[in-house]
Enzyme design. Structure first.
Site, PDB file in Angstrom:
ATOM      1  N   CYS A 129       0.818  -1.230   0.000  1.00  0.00           N
ATOM      2  CA  CYS A 129       0.000   0.000   0.000  1.00  0.00           C
ATOM      3  C   CYS A 129       0.847   1.274   0.000  1.00  0.00           C
ATOM      4  CB  CYS A 129      -0.954  -0.002   1.188  1.00  0.00           C
ATOM      5  SG  CYS A 129      -0.164  -0.368   2.759  1.00  0.00           S
ATOM      6  N   GLY A 160      -4.090  -0.210   8.439  1.00  0.00           N
ATOM      7  CA  GLY A 160      -3.143  -1.030   7.675  1.00  0.00           C
ATOM      8  C   GLY A 160      -2.724  -2.272   8.439  1.00  0.00           C
ATOM      9  N   HIS A 249      -2.605   6.617   4.503  1.00  0.00           N
ATOM     10  CA  HIS A 249      -1.184   6.767   4.810  1.00  0.00           C
ATOM     11  C   HIS A 249      -0.676   8.094   4.249  1.00  0.00           C
ATOM     12  CE1 HIS A 249      -1.277   2.734   6.095  1.00  0.00           C
ATOM     13  NE2 HIS A 249      -0.571   2.129   5.157  1.00  0.00           N
TER      14      HIS A 249
END
Ligand code: A2P
Length: 344
Positions: A129, A160, A249
């Site tokens: 990711c 995550g 993120h």
């Protein structure tokens, strides 16, 4: 466009659930869906669009008649079931790290290297990711001025690390506010020798330590970026950090170029790049934050400024929803590309 039969292995997980939302949202042309997970979830009813489906326990026989199987149930599960799915004639789009660095397996971000998809031999890997979010922004800049070196530090959301990490952040905040003792069981990762508090803290440790005391997550960012951009010796160094943010993120990226790359040119290049939204107006305090990116498709770029400590240096701040573009959306885009290019 022809309609295809799809399977989702890991349908009850965070990425699997996002896949199901996106299938309906993007009107993905499927004829049938098979929802697969562990025996723990067998029999569970799950809604996709207006239809209700029943989750099945995965087996080696689950993939008969399946055209595309999306895997997001962990690396070991991919290693166990991907060969069976390929033998049954399915294309596997694998969201785990199991096959990413296999030279026989294309590692694809459609905005960056869609042409690699056609080289597949049954399995196509979806990158990590943090890597996906970074390369969507790096690739157009690399095309424009040649990247020499990248230094990235991440600020990664707890989602995550799975649903347990979200629960742990909630529980720790609640315990703190209620004056109770805070316990930690999940982060940096469940099987670690020790666990640290994430509420009101940051943890500079994602996944296990490997060579040179870099973590596996850090090596993924290095090696996957080199593979996706087709520059095996590109200098990339990473520090990956977990922060008490639920979703999306963020990445602080310092880039050194071969040729001139001004902030103005970077804004122009990124402004035209697929999958990127420039959000950069310091005078008006405009820059991307995780709350802006969550639930959205693009990768947002801001804080674009010169690094004048090197000849052609730039600093950028990149934010993306790691469950969407960082995982489920990227996988679906690979399948959409294949359909449009008659590769299925
Ligand atoms: P289950 O819900 O039945 O455990 P997450 O990454 O959010 O934890 O989700 C992991 C996903 O992978 C879930 O859908 C989970 O199913 C699935 N999964 C985990 N282990 C296995 C396994 N051994 N076989 C099949 N699916 C698995």
């Amino acid at each position: 466009m022809r309609k295809i039969n799809i399977a989702i292995l890991g349908a009850t997980g965070a990425v699997g659930e996002e896949f199901l939302r996106l299938l309906a949202e993007r009107r993905f042309p499927y004829a049938s869906i098979k929802l697969l997970a562990s025996p723990r979830s067998a029999g569970r009813q799950v809604k996709v669009g207006e239809e209700v489906y029943t989750v099945e326990a995965v087996s080696h026989d689950s993939f008969k008649g399946v055209d595309v199987a999306f895997f997001s149930a962990g690396g070991d599960v991919s290693l166990e079931y991907a060969p069976a799915a390929v033998r049954a004639g399915a294309v596997v789009i694998d969201n785990t790290s199991a096959y990413r660095l296999d030279p026989e397996v294309p590692l694809v971000v459609p905005e960056v290297n869609a042409e690699d998809i056609a080289k597949h031999k049954g399995i196509i890997a979806n990158p990590n990711c943090s890597t996906i979010i970074m390369v969507v922004a790096l690739s157009p800049l690399h095309q424009a001025a040649g990247i020499k070196r990248v230094v990235v530090s991440t600020y990664q959301a707890v989602s995550g690390a799975g649903i347990e990490a979200i629960d742990e952040l909630n529980e720790q905040v609640k315990a703190h506010l209620e004056g109770r003792e805070i316990t930690a069981r999940v982060l940096p990762f469940a099987s670690a020798a020790k666990h640290y508090q994430i509420a009101f803290n940051v943890i500079p440790h994602i996944d296990v330590f490997q060579e040179l005391d870099y973590t596996k997550e850090e090596w993924k960012m290095v090696k996957e970026t080199q593979k996706i951009l087709h520059v095996p010796d590109m200098k990339v160094t990473a520090t990956t950090v977990r922060v008490p943010v639920y979703r999306s993120h963020s990445e602080s990226i310092n880039i050194e170029f071969e040729r001139e790359m001004t902030p103005e040119l970077a804004r122009e290049v990124l402004g035209k790049a697929p999958g990127v939204v420039v959000m950069d107006d310091p005078a008006n305090m405009v820059y991307p934050m995780p709350l802006d990116a969550s639930g959205k498709d693009p990768v947002y770029v801001g804080r674009i400024r010169k690094d004048d400590t090197v000849p052609y240096g730039l600093n950028i701040w990149v934010v993306g929803d790691q469950i969407r573009k960082g995982a489920a959306l990227n996988g679906l885009q690979i399948a959409e590309y294949m359909l449009a290019a008659n590769l299925l």
